[in-house]
Scaffold this active site. Structure first.
Site: not given
Length: 577
Positions: A28, A30, A170, A175
């Site tokens: 994952d 960001e 998030h 995540d």
């Protein structure tokens, strides 16, 4: 499944890995919220490596994107510019991350987004993207969970519905942990869909038709070897014949989203089983495919409608011979062919009539008794053998012999005259006529080049070729009069001569052709053999006769044929052959 058998299967075909033994890296990212191609927008990376439900490793770090983090991203993720300022930039993170991804299947929720950022970062900073297999849990959830179960396929919605241990917030690593739980929950439901391997899971996420999914079991048990595969109907009729260097892998693609041909979808719907014919090597597979298509005319092979059709241009055996378009090459003085269609054969005939004073009437002419005069004789375009203006010997020197020379040796008697005629037409700006004549010349020259190439090998009683295979052994082919008589592979550690003599014991007996270069096989088969023999890596082991083409033959005019096919009439007529 025994552990060693599992390992062998994985090495043989990665897509056949059982999901239980597949190593996943659940990833994952960001980001700053922009496009992956705008700038280095990654702010955090989180990844977890798992196999068989067990965690094998973790990778987590903040990343300095080199730009301020937008306020709405900070509100969403809690990541501030101050937090990422001391963090490494993505070019420093990539080496460790790529090593962490090595030999694993990448899993992400909405994978195209995360993978897009990583691919762009690799390209921007000079790293090679390893192109791993990718599984998207969002796409998998769309196939496993119906709309009545969950209103959408967001990670938070899925985690709540599946009651996972970790919930997304998030932040990249949290995540990733939540995605691991979602992945395991979804895999637990795949058994009811008969999805048990990595390849099945990846294809399950794609737009595969129900028929393809129902019939994919037809690929089970097929060999990972070169050969021919035959789709058969319930009544055992051959529906489609194909060839591949790996039968099992190729057949499996017919049941994936990559197969979009309408006729193949129809064929799969009818198919009841798939039969495999393992071959010694790729050349034998190609030849067997051609022979099976010719023998059975399977309805879903495009080229099988009329596989037996071939046309020839024959110089008739008469005192004053003429050109005739026929189905068999024998029964005449000289034949040109084979042509794939009558139209191409007629174009070559028209080219010869344009260049040589061959009679075009179909009447039987006597060398001693005059016959009725035709219009071409009156126009001076024929030496008028019907009126006995020439005897058979003179007619042969004027017309028949130049044709025979052009077909079996130097095609200049036809080519030179047509090139001169092209120049006249171009100078007169009669471009449409010149274009038509150019097409007829190309049809004639293409046929002569093809025939002389085929004739060179079909006159050889036996030819043995060999080339190294990928495993270090030898692919061996015995060719007799242009037909593949036997094929064998000499494995590493076996002397190729032993394998060759073994193949000779069962090699097909091939009698030489009475007329024409290819009656012992189809032209397509002989051309496949020639392509294999002419490769730089192929060695000629034995040849029973000289393999040679005519001095000054048609092969020297290949550049002219290329120009005829590709260039304008104006360019062609101003260039010499």
């Amino acid at each position: 499944m025994p552990e060693q058998l599992t390992v062998d299967l994985i090495l043989d075909d990665p897509f056949a890995q059982d999901l239980l033994h597949t190593t996943f890296v659940v990833l994952d990212l960001e980001t700053t919220g922009g496009s992956p191609h705008d700038a280095d927008g990654i702010t955090e990376v989180g990844a977890v490596k798992v196999r068989g439900g067990e965690e094998l490793g973790r990778f987590a770090t903040l990343v300095n994107p080199g730009q301020p983090i937008p306020p709405f991203i900070t509100v969403l993720t809690g990541i501030t510019t101050a937090m990422v300022t001391p963090a490494p930039k993505i070019e420093a993170v990539l080496p460790g991350l790529l090593e962490f991804l090595r030999d694993a299947v990448v899993v992400a929720h909405n994978a195209p987004y995360d993978v897009g950022f990583l691919k762009a970062a690799c390209a921007r900073h000079g790293y090679t993207w390893p192109n791993p297999r990718v599984l998207d849990t969002a796409a998998l959830a769309r196939r496993v969970l119906i709309r009545d179960e969950v209103p959408n396929r967001k990670l938070g919605t899925l985690a709540a519905y599946l009651r996972t241990e970790h919930q997304p917030n998030h932040r990249a690593f949290d995540d990733a942990l939540a995605t691991v739980d979602v992945l395991h929950a979804l895999i637990g439901r795949l058994g009811s869909f008969k999805v048990r391997t990595l390849g099945d899971a990846i294809e399950f996420t794609k737009a595969v038709t129900p028929t393809q999914r129902a019939k994919r079991g037809l690929a089970d048990g097929l060999p990972h070897a070169p050969g021919v595969y035959i789709f058969r109907a319930a009544d055992d009729r051959p529906l489609y014949v194909g060839t591949s260097g790996d039968i099992a892998t190729r057949v499996r693609t017919y049941f994936t989203a990559a197969e979009k041909r309408a006729r193949m979808s129809e064929m799969i719907h009818i198919a009841n089983r798939v039969e495999a014919v393992v071959c010694a090597h790729a050349l034998e597979a190609q030849v067997r495919e051609l022979r099976l298509i010719a023998a059975h005319a399977p309805p879903y092979n495009r080229r099988s409608k009329f596989p037996e059709r071939a046309w020839w241009v024959r110089l008739t055996d008469e005192p004053f011979p003429r050109l005739s378009v026929v189905r068999e090459p024998g029964g005449g003085r000289t034949s040109l062919g084979p042509f794939s269609g009558r139209q191409a054969a007629q174009a070559a005939v028209d080219a010869c009539h344009e260049a040589l004073p061959l009679r075009q009437c179909t009447a039987k002419l006597s060398p001693r008794k005059p016959s009725a005069t035709c219009a071409l004789a009156e126009l001076g375009r024929c030496p008028a053998p019907c009126e006995l203006r020439v005897d058979p010997g003179e007619y042969g020197e004027l017309a028949a012999d130049p044709f025979a020379t052009s077909v079996t040796g130097d095609p200049a008697p036809v080519v030179d005259r047509l090139m001169a005629r092209l120049k006249v037409l171009a100078d007169a700006q009669r471009f449409e006529e010149a274009a038509a004549l150019r097409g007829r010349l190309a049809a004639f020259l293409r046929a002569v080049i093809r025939m002389q190439r085929l004739s060179a090998v079909t006159r050889i009683g036996e030819l043995v070729g060999a080339r190294r295979d990928a495993k270090g052994g030898w692919e061996i082919a015995i060719v007799r009069h242009g037909r593949l008589a036997a094929a064998i592979t000499a494995p590493v550690g076996t002397h190729p001569r032993i394998s060759l003599e073994t193949a000779r014991l069962t090699a097909e007996t091939v009698r030489p052709a009475v007329a024409g270069p290819v009656p012992c096989a189809t032209a397509e088969e002989t051309e496949r053999i020639l392509d294999w023999l002419e490769r730089p890596e192929t060695r000629l082991v034995e040849v029973s006769a000289d393999w040679a083409s005519p001095i000054g033959g048609a092969a020297r005019l290949k550049p002219l044929l290329a120009r005829l096919d590709a260039a304008s009439t104006t360019r062609i007529v101003n260039e010499s052959p």
